[in-house]
Design a protein around this motif. Structure first.
Motif, short mmCIF file in Angstrom:
data_model
loop_
_atom_site.label_atom_id
_atom_site.label_comp_id
_atom_site.label_asym_id
_atom_site.label_seq_id
_atom_site.Cartn_x
_atom_site.Cartn_y
_atom_site.Cartn_z
N MET A 70 -2.55 -6.20 -15.89
CA MET A 70 -2.40 -5.68 -14.50
C MET A 70 -1.05 -4.71 -14.59
O MET A 70 0.01 -5.06 -15.23
N ARG A 71 -1.36 -3.51 -14.05
CA ARG A 71 -0.18 -2.31 -14.18
C ARG A 71 0.48 -2.56 -12.79
O ARG A 71 -0.01 -2.32 -11.91
N VAL A 72 2.03 -2.73 -12.80
CA VAL A 72 2.95 -2.69 -11.77
C VAL A 72 3.66 -1.39 -11.98
O VAL A 72 4.09 -1.12 -12.91
N ALA A 73 4.00 -0.61 -10.68
CA ALA A 73 4.46 0.86 -11.09
C ALA A 73 5.45 1.24 -9.66
O ALA A 73 5.00 0.52 -8.43
N THR A 74 6.39 1.83 -9.78
CA THR A 74 7.35 2.34 -8.59
C THR A 74 7.47 3.83 -8.88
O THR A 74 7.62 4.22 -9.87
N TRP A 75 7.57 4.48 -7.53
CA TRP A 75 7.69 6.00 -7.86
C TRP A 75 8.59 6.20 -6.41
O TRP A 75 8.04 6.00 -5.30
N ASN A 76 9.65 6.99 -6.50
CA ASN A 76 10.17 7.57 -5.35
C ASN A 76 9.44 8.80 -5.31
O ASN A 76 9.88 9.84 -5.77
N ILE A 77 8.37 8.99 -4.12
CA ILE A 77 7.57 9.92 -4.13
C ILE A 77 7.93 11.10 -3.33
O ILE A 77 7.24 12.08 -3.37
N GLY A 78 9.07 11.08 -2.58
CA GLY A 78 9.59 12.17 -2.10
C GLY A 78 8.81 12.58 -0.92
O GLY A 78 8.97 13.92 -0.56
N LEU A 79 8.14 12.00 -0.28
CA LEU A 79 7.35 12.30 1.04
C LEU A 79 8.19 11.88 2.21
O LEU A 79 7.91 11.15 2.91
N GLU A 80 9.10 12.93 2.29
CA GLU A 80 10.07 12.65 3.65
C GLU A 80 10.13 14.01 4.20
O GLU A 80 10.09 15.05 3.55
N ARG A 81 10.14 13.91 5.55
CA ARG A 81 10.11 14.99 6.36
C ARG A 81 11.27 14.94 7.40
O ARG A 81 12.26 14.10 7.47
N ASP A 82 11.54 15.91 7.94
CA ASP A 82 12.77 16.26 8.90
C ASP A 82 12.54 15.34 10.41
O ASP A 82 13.57 15.21 11.24
N GLY A 83 11.39 14.97 10.65
CA GLY A 83 11.21 14.19 11.92
C GLY A 83 10.13 13.22 11.94
O GLY A 83 9.16 13.22 11.04
#
Length: 332
Positions: free
Chosen positions: A1-14
């Protein structure tokens, strides 16, 4: 089993803007992220830096995009994080309240830059343990600045985003995900409020594992993962608690490495272990997947290929961070 984490950077201003970009089908960052996750092919995926909404609509829309790309994640969970949750106080002491830096965790709106979990394995959401409301002042040996106003210390939560434990059904085994996303140890003044908080967000897990919080310690097997926003050897911050986690006897550090071939002789840490890169700071190891000591690690890495490939271009177009993955199996 593969477990992963990523700060994906899908952030917006509102609020609602990420949902617009996911469903619109034309946002190049979202499209690049989907291609990256196709290459990562994780069974359990913890994404930080993902704008969440109260009903999980953006998460569902993103899962639909992934499903159309051949990545089905039928099981999902979205912790109720602290980013953007108003305190009603002037938390940073600048004479104004109601700003992003006055929230329980920095954020322009509730759910800003939140955490989501997507899984091919069943998540036992009814059994989630959420420690995100734990007060900073209640942490043993807390580093909360001595000058913190009493009115703020009475309500200030430790988690800038969340600290949650999510059980997963893994065949006949119950595996717990210990998930967190800490504040960067920067963007403050000489009181080092963010640096102190970042340290204590990692120290929370040390106290939980030792039983010193008066709360039940998670039984193995488990995986501690997320964005610590701290390098154990380089950059700003107070790394003592993180270093203790990396050396903790209940945990193992698979030391996932990328294949980028970068060199940074001015840094103390191995650049192959870096999970993020910034123009002013260089490469740093900020994101972690730390399995409990009883699990067998069969592979690990940072999805950071050499420059020039299509995958490298997609990664660079999505986030400053790079996915970290660990392949696991239970002991025989």
């Amino acid at each position: 089993m593969r477990v992963a984490t990523w700060n994906i950077g899908l952030e917006r201003d509102g609020p609602g803007l990420l949902l617009r970009d996911i469903t619109g089908g034309r946002d190049p960052q979202v499209a690049a992220a989907v291609r990256v996750l196709g290459r990562l092919d994780a069974d359990i995926l913890v994404l930080t830096g993902f704008d969440a909404d109260a009903r999980g609509v953006a998460l569902s829309a993103f899962a639909d995009r992934l499903a159309r790309a051949g990545l089905a994640y039928p099981h999902r969970f979205q912790p109720r994080g602290n980013a953007g949750v108003p305190t009603g106080l002037d938390a940073d002491g600048d004479g104004r309240s109601g700003e992003a830096q006055d929230a329980q965790g920095w954020g322009r709106f509730p759910g800003s830059g939140g955490t989501v979990i997507l899984s091919r394995l069943p998540l036992r959401v009814e059994a989630v343990t959420d420690h995100s409301a734990f007060l900073w002042r209640d942490l043993p040996d807390s580093l909360m600045p001595a000058g913190t106003p009493a009115q703020l210390s009475e309500i200030q939560r430790l988690s800038s985003h969340s600290h949650v434990i999510v059980p997963v059904n893994w065949g006949e085994t119950s595996l717990a995900l210990l998930v967190w996303h800490a504040t960067p140890p920067a963007f403050d003044g000489p009181e080092d409020r963010n640096g102190r908080r970042n340290h204590d967000e990692a120290a929370f897990w040390l106290h939980l594992l030792s039983g010193s919080l008066g709360l039940p310690a998670p039984p193995p097997p488990f995986v501690l993962l997320g964005d610590a926003n701290l390098d154990p050897m380089d950059g700003e911050g107070r790394p003592a608690a993180l270093q203790a986690l990396l050396a903790h006897p209940a945990l193992q550090d698979p030391a996932p490495a990328g294949s980028h071939g970068r060199r940074e002789p001015e840094h103390l840490g191995d650049p192959a272990l870096d999970t993020a890169i910034y123009d002013d700071l260089g490469g740093l190891r900020l994101d972690y997947v730390l399995p409990s000591a009883d699990l067998v690690v069969t592979g690990a890495g940072v999805l950071w290929p050499p420059a020039g490939s299509a995958l490298a271009a997609d990664l660079a177009a999505t986030s400053h961070h790079y996915p970290v993955w660990v392949d696991l199996r239970p002991q025989s």
